[in-house]
Design an enzyme around this catalytic site. Structure first.
Site, mmCIF file in Angstrom:
data_model
loop_
_atom_site.group_PDB
_atom_site.id
_atom_site.type_symbol
_atom_site.label_atom_id
_atom_site.label_comp_id
_atom_site.label_asym_id
_atom_site.label_seq_id
_atom_site.Cartn_x
_atom_site.Cartn_y
_atom_site.Cartn_z
ATOM 1 N N ASP A 99 -17.094 -11.358 -50.192
ATOM 2 C CA ASP A 99 -16.941 -9.954 -49.857
ATOM 3 C C ASP A 99 -16.265 -9.239 -51.019
ATOM 4 O O ASP A 99 -15.335 -9.757 -51.622
ATOM 5 C CB ASP A 99 -16.064 -9.828 -48.600
ATOM 6 C CG ASP A 99 -16.673 -8.915 -47.564
ATOM 7 O OD1 ASP A 99 -16.849 -7.719 -47.873
ATOM 8 O OD2 ASP A 99 -16.964 -9.385 -46.445
ATOM 9 N N ASP A 159 -18.389 -4.167 -49.428
ATOM 10 C CA ASP A 159 -17.812 -3.579 -48.221
ATOM 11 C C ASP A 159 -17.742 -2.058 -48.319
ATOM 12 O O ASP A 159 -17.299 -1.516 -49.345
ATOM 13 C CB ASP A 159 -16.388 -4.128 -48.050
ATOM 14 C CG ASP A 159 -15.715 -3.610 -46.783
ATOM 15 O OD1 ASP A 159 -16.159 -3.971 -45.697
ATOM 16 O OD2 ASP A 159 -14.740 -2.829 -46.902
ATOM 17 N N GLU A 203 -22.920 -2.880 -47.777
ATOM 18 C CA GLU A 203 -22.617 -2.412 -46.425
ATOM 19 C C GLU A 203 -22.504 -0.903 -46.527
ATOM 20 O O GLU A 203 -21.483 -0.356 -46.921
ATOM 21 C CB GLU A 203 -21.322 -3.011 -45.883
ATOM 22 C CG GLU A 203 -21.188 -2.733 -44.385
ATOM 23 C CD GLU A 203 -19.785 -2.405 -43.922
ATOM 24 O OE1 GLU A 203 -19.560 -2.438 -42.708
ATOM 25 O OE2 GLU A 203 -18.924 -2.086 -44.745
ATOM 26 N N HIS A 227 -19.242 -9.419 -37.903
ATOM 27 C CA HIS A 227 -17.868 -9.508 -37.405
ATOM 28 C C HIS A 227 -17.348 -8.175 -36.868
ATOM 29 O O HIS A 227 -16.233 -8.124 -36.376
ATOM 30 C CB HIS A 227 -16.954 -10.000 -38.528
ATOM 31 C CG HIS A 227 -16.891 -9.031 -39.673
ATOM 32 N ND1 HIS A 227 -17.979 -8.755 -40.473
ATOM 33 C CD2 HIS A 227 -15.904 -8.242 -40.117
ATOM 34 C CE1 HIS A 227 -17.641 -7.847 -41.365
ATOM 35 N NE2 HIS A 227 -16.393 -7.512 -41.180
ATOM 36 N N ASP A 228 -18.125 -7.114 -37.002
ATOM 37 C CA ASP A 228 -17.721 -5.794 -36.490
ATOM 38 C C ASP A 228 -18.462 -5.412 -35.214
ATOM 39 O O ASP A 228 -18.235 -4.328 -34.665
ATOM 40 C CB ASP A 228 -18.016 -4.701 -37.531
ATOM 41 C CG ASP A 228 -17.189 -4.816 -38.790
ATOM 42 O OD1 ASP A 228 -16.066 -5.357 -38.716
ATOM 43 O OD2 ASP A 228 -17.668 -4.361 -39.846
HETATM 44 O O1 ISL Z 1 -16.407 -1.604 -37.502
HETATM 45 C C1 ISL Z 1 -17.168 -0.663 -37.438
HETATM 46 C C2 ISL Z 1 -17.785 -0.386 -36.161
HETATM 47 O O2 ISL Z 1 -17.328 -1.285 -35.205
HETATM 48 C C3 ISL Z 1 -17.538 0.119 -38.633
HETATM 49 O O3 ISL Z 1 -17.297 1.455 -38.485
HETATM 50 C C4 ISL Z 1 -16.800 -0.430 -39.845
HETATM 51 O O4 ISL Z 1 -15.498 0.006 -39.839
HETATM 52 C C5 ISL Z 1 -17.469 0.005 -41.122
HETATM 53 O O5 ISL Z 1 -18.776 -0.433 -41.048
HETATM 54 C C6 ISL Z 1 -16.805 -0.636 -42.336
HETATM 55 O O6 ISL Z 1 -16.618 -2.005 -42.117
HETATM 56 C C7 ISL Z 1 -16.128 -2.786 -43.163
HETATM 57 O O7 ISL Z 1 -14.961 -2.256 -43.757
HETATM 58 C C8 ISL Z 1 -13.820 -2.188 -42.915
HETATM 59 C C9 ISL Z 1 -13.531 -3.508 -42.202
HETATM 60 O O8 ISL Z 1 -12.564 -3.299 -41.203
HETATM 61 C C10 ISL Z 1 -14.775 -4.071 -41.565
HETATM 62 O O9 ISL Z 1 -14.503 -5.319 -40.984
HETATM 63 C C11 ISL Z 1 -15.806 -4.176 -42.644
HETATM 64 O O10 ISL Z 1 -16.991 -4.788 -42.198
HETATM 65 C C12 ISL Z 1 -12.674 -1.824 -43.814
HETATM 66 O O11 ISL Z 1 -12.638 -2.657 -44.934
#
Ligand code: ISL
Length: 550
Positions: free
Chosen positions: A103, A204, A259, A325-326
């Site tokens: 990541d 990310d 992402e 994971h989100d």
């Molecule tokens: O998590 C989300 C919806 O449930 C998204 O809005 C997410 O916050 C967004 O896609 C960004 O995610 C990424 O960056 C974040 C981190 O918390 C997430 O785990 C990661 O996938 C901040 O670094």
């Protein structure tokens, strides 16, 4: 055999698997998964047949957002292991023909990173401009932007009297990409990781690195308004990505996956078309976002997937996946996680994932048909965004029961419960107390039981992966719909060099019928024991079959 296809990059035919190291395998009994634990489970991933592994952040971090708040990009958090462990992970992956991507969290860092500590120490510190500072306006925030994880995207630094910008939590200050030393430092860090031998990056929250000039308020007259539009895709966005490609990515045989938020077919082409020289692919999120917003509606899902499959073909590329994971567990929000249909629907959704164009990304536990969890108390949840949303919902008048039920469906912790390896205490994940409780289903949904049962979701994923490796049409072929309505049956043909594979599935828990399959179709793989098949087939709930057409 299929000789007309021009050479294609390896990452198009790769099968990717995402590991959330904190929840995969603990090796030292502290209740948190780690890199040695992951290494000890690589044979399992090899058995599944994957050849690309993405691990979420393991760098040194206060862990406010489980590693997405990095305080040192070039060391490993002791919770997860050491740099030597990462070197070993790279070597052990490569021995098994698995490439490893890490990541890359470069929109923001931790407020405990030395860069930010220096920046906040005084207004004239040389690192001040590495972050985005503004004076208060009328005694409050400089604009009305909301953060993903906090009411405002701004936090006041009392000592220096200015606000700093954070798209995510206050402990995740946004880096100022307009300031060249920031980009130079990030480039040096990326170069250092590439020299270690990793095979690429998942970038990310990359859409946020360039904001609308002048950081204009949303027109909505609210103190904190959540609308991502001015917070991302600024005028220098593509230039920054192109610079990464020119200076770093193009010198290595790697894969880069963005992402990216708010993507359309066209903006995905703008990022992933080879001639753009930016990234190799962006994740496709529209299916998940749509099911989130509207519930599972097969007609909507079919329209979305058809639009992306036909719109990107030959022009751009996506990372395909319905889980990470989100997100809540795919079988729980797209499928049917009740006892009757969980296995069939998980297999059906796996069939979908593995027969579309776009590099498939399987999220840990998806191949077991893992389901959402419903923890009884909000304190049982660890994820900061779950708590943020819970507080927001209470503030707007929801009862605690309703706000908790909402998190049962949407919490990111649904995806983060420890990987269940067997039915023993703590599911073989740890000898200690897991950092997040196991789901209650691990007595029967676990790796050992799945490996032992030829009819498991796992073995269906394994067979579908093998099928995708066998038939390049599933990777590179064109896409043509066979069904023509918005009902539960989704049927399409993938065609390459005269080889035609048809996929027919029933995206519902009721029987359905489909009469559009050409005669003489040879069944290659299905998720239920072979039925009658043929030209006018009745499809059982969540049935999914792949055919070779004459
Ligand atoms: O998590 C989300 C919806 O449930 C998204 O809005 C997410 O916050 C967004 O896609 C960004 O995610 C990424 O960056 C974040 C981190 O918390 C997430 O785990 C990661 O996938 C901040 O670094």
């Amino acid at each position: 055999m299929h000789t007309h296809t021009p050479p294609q990059p390896w990452w198009k035919s790769a099968i990717a698997y995402q590991v959330y190291p904190r929840s995969f395998q603990d090796s030292n009994g502290d209740g948190v998964g780690d890199i040695p634990g992951l290494i000890s489970r690589l044979d399992y991933l090899h058995t599944l047949g994957i050849d690309l592994l993405w691990i979420t952040p393991v760098y040194t971090s206060p862990q406010v957002d489980n590693g997405y708040d990095i305080s040192d990009y070039q060391s490993i958090d002791p919770t997860f292991g050491t740099l030597a462990d990462v070197d070993e992970l790279i070597a052990q992956c490569h021995r098994r023909g698995i490439r490893l991507i890490m990541d890359l969290v470069i929109n923001h860092c931790s407020d405990q990173h030395p860069w930010f500590k220096a920046a906040r120490s005084s207004r004239d510190n040389p690192y001040r401009d590495w972050f985005i500072w503004r004076d208060p306006v009328d005694g409050r925030e400089p604009n009305n932007w909301a953060s993903h994880f906090a009411p405002s995207a701004w936090t006041l630094d009392e000592a220096t009297g200015q606000y700093y910008l954070h798209t995510f939590a206050a402990q995740q200050p946004d880096l100022n990409w307009q300031h060249p030393p920031v980009r130079e430092a990030l480039h040096a860090m990326i170069d250092w990781w590439l020299a270690r031998g990793i095979d690429g990056f998942r970038l990310d929250a990359i859409s946020y690195i360039d904001k609308a000039p002048g950081l204009p308020s949303h027109e909505v007259d609210m103190p904190y308004h959540f609308d991502q539009a001015p917070m991302m895709h600024g005028p220098q966005y593509h230039a920054h990505l192109h610079e990464l490609h020119q200076k770093l990515f193009r010198h290595h045989d790697i894969v880069t996956v963005g992402e990216c938020a708010g993507m359309t077919v066209q903006s995905t082409i703008d990022i992933s078309a080879p001639e753009r020289q930016e990234l190799n692919m962006a994740f496709l999120f529209e299916p998940v976002s749509d099911v989130y917003a509207h519930g599972m509606q097969p007609g909507r899902l079919k329209e979305i997937l058809t639009r992306w499959q036909t719109g990107l073909h030959g022009k751009g590329w996506v990372g395909m996946g319905f889980n990470n994971h989100d997100q809540p567990r795919v079988v729980s929000i797209f499928g049917d996680d009740g006892p009757e249909h969980r296995v069939a629907s998980a297999k059906c959704l796996g069939t979908l994932l593995l027969t579309l164009e776009g590099t498939p990304f399987i999220y840990q536990g998806e191949e077991l048909g893992m389901t959402n969890v419903a923890f009884p108390r909000i304190e049982d949840y660890q994820d900061l965004s779950t708590h943020h949303r819970y507080r927001q919902n209470l503030a707007q008048g929801w009862t605690p029961e309703r706000a908790l039920t909402h998190e049962h469906t949407y919490s990111r912790d649904n995806a983060r419960t420890p990987m269940p390896w067997d039915a023993s205490a703590q599911a073989g994940f740890s000898t200690g107390t897991p950092w997040l409780a196991l789901g209650p289903t691990f007595d029967h949904i676990n790796v050992a039981a799945s490996l032992a049962d030829d009819g498991s979701v796992f073995h269906h994923y394994r067979r579908m992966i093998a099928l995708r490796k066998q038939w390049p049409a599933l990777v590179h072929g064109s896409f043509e719909r066979l069904d023509a309505d918005d009902g539960p049956v989704f049927a399409y043909v993938r065609e390459l060099d005269g080889v035609r594979l048809a996929v027919v599935m029933n995206l519902s828990s009721a029987s359905a019928s489909f009469s559009g399959l050409p005669a003489g179709a040879e069944r290659l793989q299905g998720n239920l024991p072979a039925g009658q098949g043929g030209a006018s087939a009745a499809l059982r709930p969540w049935e999914a079959v792949v055919y070779r057409l004459a």
